[in-house]
Design an enzyme around this catalytic site. Structure first.
Site, PDB file in Angstrom:
ATOM      1  N   LYS A 109       0.845  -1.192   0.000  1.00 26.09           N
ATOM      2  CA  LYS A 109       0.000   0.000   0.000  1.00 26.09           C
ATOM      3  C   LYS A 109       0.883   1.246   0.000  1.00 26.09           C
ATOM      4  CE  LYS A 109      -3.940  -2.412   1.916  1.00 26.09           C
ATOM      5  NZ  LYS A 109      -5.127  -2.391   2.780  1.00 26.09           N
ATOM      6  N   ALA A 143      -4.032  -6.248   9.434  1.00 24.10           N
ATOM      7  CA  ALA A 143      -3.432  -7.577   9.583  1.00 24.10           C
ATOM      8  C   ALA A 143      -3.829  -8.230  10.903  1.00 24.10           C
ATOM      9  CB  ALA A 143      -1.908  -7.469   9.489  1.00 24.10           C
ATOM     10  N   LYS A 194      -5.244   6.793   1.477  1.00 29.18           N
ATOM     11  CA  LYS A 194      -5.888   6.571   2.771  1.00 29.18           C
ATOM     12  C   LYS A 194      -4.869   6.616   3.904  1.00 29.18           C
ATOM     13  CE  LYS A 194      -4.640   2.007   3.233  1.00 29.18           C
ATOM     14  NZ  LYS A 194      -4.176   1.232   4.376  1.00 29.18           N
ATOM     15  N   ARG A 258      -1.144   2.097  11.879  1.00 23.61           N
ATOM     16  CA  ARG A 258       0.183   2.675  12.126  1.00 23.61           C
ATOM     17  C   ARG A 258       0.221   4.141  11.707  1.00 23.61           C
ATOM     18  NH1 ARG A 258       3.951  -1.943   9.266  1.00 23.61           N
ATOM     19  NH2 ARG A 258       3.087  -3.751  10.342  1.00 23.61           N
ATOM     20  N   ASN A 259      -0.462   4.448  10.605  1.00 21.35           N
ATOM     21  CA  ASN A 259      -0.417   5.814  10.083  1.00 21.35           C
ATOM     22  C   ASN A 259      -1.162   6.784  11.004  1.00 21.35           C
ATOM     23  OD1 ASN A 259       0.942   5.622   7.270  1.00 21.35           O
ATOM     24  ND2 ASN A 259      -0.439   3.873   7.363  1.00 21.35           N
TER      25      ASN A 259
END
EC number: 1.1.1.94
Length: 331
Positions: A109, A143, A194, A258-259
């Site tokens: 991604k 995940a 995103k 995470r982002n």
């Protein structure tokens, strides 16, 4: 009828581990390229990835591990690439085996840094893989939740519908619902954007903006995404489908993101460097922000959220100042 043949995973992180679990459950054999031999040895000894999703156990007798990417490419027909986008080129530097006759699936991604290429464009231009032999995996799919077998929806994009359908059958299970699409470019770009918008959401969270504003931010983000996708690859698509809007929402809101976590740290006053060190994981949106900003210099799409995140991360503009300017542009 297309047969995916023998399938291998390229990458050793959490998303690679989750996809490996899905695939091996169906095929009972996979190849798995990991860069580090010590990780492979620990995996074989423990029966799980020693660094990511350690609660997910595997029958290691069903896995052929190798740190030699050439061995994996030589012996497998379908290659699922699940590495962080900034490191894909370095993983492939040692590759001597041709990829042109393989079915390449990218679950990455992000864009290829410096080149600002989509992964599908990269494999096509650099490795001569026909677009009909390139697929991508998209959709809202942390995940961690896939590993916990929580219901998830994945979309396989490919120019060849038959090949896309064949790979969905590998992924489908009682907790994975799948569908196909031919919008590879749209899926890949939305997967990058995103992450950028999730960083924005995290920055706003770190600055103590509430849920009311987060909803407005996400509403503007999907409009910004739609404008960009229409400009870069005009075709009839429903941007409210799960592979676009759904992925945006889960990445923007979830604690697994995470982002968003990275953005929250920036909003709280961390420098980019200190946030990256403390996270110990890759926030792909950091790299994606720069790539998308450079890509949009040629397209001139109105993208105030992308611009705001870029200014904060790369121009070192104060998050308080930049987000205040952004809020004044929303309605």
């Amino acid at each position: 009828m297309f047969n995916c043949g023998k399938i291998a995973i390229v990458g050793g992180g959490s998303w690679a581990t989750a996809i490996a679990k899905i695939v091996v459950r169906h095929t009972h054999h996979i190849g798995w390229y990991m860069r580090r031999d010590d990780r492979i040895e620990d995996f074989k000894r423990l029966g799980h990835n020693p660094a990511y999703l350690m609660s997910v156990h595997f029958d290691v007798d069903e896995i052929y591990f190798s740190s030699d990417i050439n061995k994996i490419v030589e012996n497998y027909d379908t290659l699922v690439f699940v590495t962080p986008s900034p490191y894909l080129k370095s993983h492939l530097k040692k590759l001597k085996t041709r990829l042109h006759d393989k079915f390449v699936v990218t679950a990455i991604k992000g864009l290829i840094s410096e080149d600002n290429l989509l992964c599908s464009e990269f494999f096509h231009q650099v490795y001569d893989v026909p677009y009909a032999n390139i697929a991508c995996i998209g959709g809202p799919s942390h995940a961690e939740e896939v590993a916990l077998e929580r219901l998830s929806y994945l979309t396989v994009g490919c120019a060849d519908k038959v090949k896309a359908k064949a790979f969905t059958e590998i992924l489908s299970s009682d907790f994975i619902k799948t569908k196909t699409s031919q919008d590879v470019v749209g899926i890949e770009y939305s997967s990058v954007l995103k992450n950028v918008y999730a960083i924005a959401a995290g920055i706003c969270s770190g600055l103590k903006y509430g849920d009311n504003f987060q909803a407005v931010l996400m509403a503007n983000a999907v409009q910004e995404m739609a404008r960009f996708l229409s400009a870069v690859h005009p075709l009839e698509r429903n941007v409210y489908d799960s592979v676009y809007l759904g992925d945006l929402l889960v990445t923007g809101y979830s604690n697994f993101s995470r982002n968003r976590t990275f953005g929250t740290m920036i909003g709280k006053g961390y420098s980019v460097k200190s946030a990256q060190i403390e996270m110990e994981m890759i926030a792909e949106g950091y790299f994606g922000t720069k790539c998308m900003k450079e890509t949009n210099r040629h397209l001139h799409v109105n993208m105030p959220i992308l611009d705001a995140v870029y200014n904060i991360l790369y121009e070192k503009i104060s998050p308080q100042v930049e987000i205040k300017l952004l809020t004044d542009s929303f309605r």
